[in-house]
Design an enzyme around this catalytic site. Structure first.
Site, PDB file in Angstrom:
ATOM      1  N   HIS A  35       0.848  -1.188   0.000  1.00 21.23           N
ATOM      2  CA  HIS A  35       0.000   0.000   0.000  1.00 21.23           C
ATOM      3  C   HIS A  35       0.881   1.233   0.000  1.00 21.23           C
ATOM      4  O   HIS A  35       1.954   1.243   0.624  1.00 21.23           O
ATOM      5  CB  HIS A  35      -0.904   0.008   1.239  1.00 21.23           C
ATOM      6  CG  HIS A  35      -2.030   0.994   1.169  1.00 21.23           C
ATOM      7  ND1 HIS A  35      -1.861   2.327   1.461  1.00 21.23           N
ATOM      8  CD2 HIS A  35      -3.336   0.837   0.828  1.00 21.23           C
ATOM      9  CE1 HIS A  35      -3.026   2.948   1.308  1.00 21.23           C
ATOM     10  NE2 HIS A  35      -3.934   2.071   0.931  1.00 21.23           N
TER      11      HIS A  35
ATOM     12  N   ASP B  22      -7.840  -4.282  -0.195  1.00 20.39           N
ATOM     13  CA  ASP B  22      -8.421  -4.496  -1.524  1.00 20.39           C
ATOM     14  C   ASP B  22      -8.370  -5.963  -1.934  1.00 20.39           C
ATOM     15  O   ASP B  22      -9.276  -6.460  -2.614  1.00 20.39           O
ATOM     16  CB  ASP B  22      -7.692  -3.644  -2.565  1.00 20.39           C
ATOM     17  CG  ASP B  22      -7.828  -2.163  -2.298  1.00 20.39           C
ATOM     18  OD1 ASP B  22      -8.972  -1.710  -2.144  1.00 20.39           O
ATOM     19  OD2 ASP B  22      -6.805  -1.470  -2.208  1.00 20.39           O
TER      20      ASP B  22
END
Length: 429
Positions: free
Chosen positions: A306, A363
């Protein structure tokens, strides 16, 4: 005495105040930089620029911390509901039982969209992207509430927030039904926020269905985990549009457009597409992993790592458990989901990914859950938008209730042509 930072340029020194946040974050206040020095800062993508002073969300990417109004994401996703978390984000405090009940009632009261809006869905082609429909219809919904929004008036703004939060799920479900040629399903008064959305997505007017509690809870948790995430692209867009004194609906519609981009809200879609490619190619998983390590052309590991978190994504820790709960509950034998589970097992143990702290992020797991419960891939980003709506509302309100409302107006470094004279077209070669 407050600290100051000293900048030396062209033989002169200038002092600028250093602002200390509540979590000891340090920021140099450069609001007078150009006036004093003639300089501006250049920070492509604003990665090192604080665009505002906010009390809503705190992130420490190095330590893997995410808090809404001081409450850890771990506690909220474990004990709270999406509607309670939304109230916390928008108004700053967890609601009392009476306040939460009042908010629930407002969400229920405003869950229907105006009947005239139903005809608008028919004007979109069946192939229209759901995010395009959602953005357009949110702006349309604003036309049916033209009265002045007073963000500083908590009682009236609660209704305004509830209207937008409630209708976004109704619009989202209606856009899906229209795209598959099924009749739009009305919301029910006896279901909570998330269960009602699932009802409108998957039920028919002549057939009542009852979403499984585990599925309702899983989607509710996904909404909580996505409810806000500091000054990301879409939230910054909402604040920027709102700074022009554009209304809440226009600002939220702009946020939806920003979220639509594949580098922002489309990350969980990219996870499913990656799994589809691996499955369709029949490529052994270990070969794919080796291709990732070699940086082979076209081989990318989606859903890992991320930009903000340099450690484990705190949202992923919890949603991982939820993911496995959903898969076990549904007993689905989907080759893509089975592939995702194997990929997770391999990657979290491989030294290459562990050393680089490339852990599965929110995600990765949210895409698997959404696929498992039947949400089509082109609706994934819409789910993100529904979850992010409270954060957008909270940030829009913070802009409008601040002591100094200024329209956002970044500077730039111009690198184009120098002064030129216009030449008549017949003389140009």
């Amino acid at each position: 005495m407050s600290e100051k930072a000293t900048l030396t340029y062209s033989g002169k020194s200038y002092e600028f105040p250093v602002q200390v946040g509540s979590e000891n974050e340090l920021g140099m206040d450069i609001s007078q930089l150009r006036a004093q020095t003639g300089l501006i800062t250049l920070d492509e993508g604003y990665a090192n620029t604080g665009s505002c002073d906010s009390k809503i969300t705190y992130i420490d990417g190095e330590r893997g911390i995410l808090r809404y109004r001081g409450y850890t994401i771990e506690e909220l996703v474990e004990y709270s509901s999406f509607t309670e978390t939304a109230y916390l984000l928008i108004f700053g405090e967890l609601p009392t039982p009476i306040q939460l009940q009042e908010f629930h009632e407002l969400l229920t009261r405003h869950q229907f969209i105006h009947e005239n809006m139903r005809h608008h869905f028919q004007g979109f082609p069946a192939s229209a992207p759901p995010m395009a429909i959602l953005s357009a219809m949110i702006n349309t919904a604003g036309c049916f509430q033209p009265e002045l929004v007073q963000p500083a008036d908590e009682s009236s703004f609660m209704e305004t927030a509830a209207i937008l939060m409630s209708k976004v799920r109704t619009i989202a479900a209606a856009s899906y039904k229209t795209s598959i040629g099924e009749p739009i399903v009305y919301p029910r008064f006896d279901l909570n926020y998330t269960a009602n959305f699932l009802h409108m997505m998957f039920c028919m007017p002549n057939k009542t269905c009852h979403p499984e509690p585990e599925i309702v809870r899983a989607l509710d948790q996904i909404f909580i985990l996505h409810a806000d995430h500091e000054q990301n692209c879409s939230t910054s867009t909402v604040r920027m549009v709102g700074s022009s004194q554009a209304n809440l609906y226009a600002s939220a519609a702009a946020g939806i457009c920003a979220l639509w981009g594949p580098l922002h809200g489309g990350a969980n879609v990219a996870v499913i597409k990656m799994l589809e490619r691996i499955h369709e190619d029949g490529q052994p998983l270990d070969q794919f992993i080796e291709g990732v390590k070699r940086h082979d052309a076209g081989v990318r590991l989606m859903g890992f790592g991320h930009r903000v978190y340099k450690n484990y994504d705190p949202r992923a820790k919890f949603i991982k458990k939820t993911c496995h709960t959903v898969l076990n509950k549904l007993g689905i034998h989907d080759p893509l989901l089975e592939l995702a589970v194997k990929l997770e097992e391999v990657a979290v143990k491989d030294p290459y990914f562990v050393e680089r702290k490339l852990y599965p992020n929110v995600d990765f797991y949210s895409g698997i859950i959404l696929r498992a419960i039947g949400i089509p891939v082109d609706m994934f980003t819409v789910m993100f938008a529904i979850g992010r709506m409270p954060g957008w509302i909270a940030n829009w309100r913070e802009v409008h209730t601040g002591s100094q409302l200024k329209i956002y107006r970044p500077r730039q470094i111009y690198s184009g042509s120098l002064l030129r004279s216009y030449e008549a077209i017949e003389k140009r070669k």
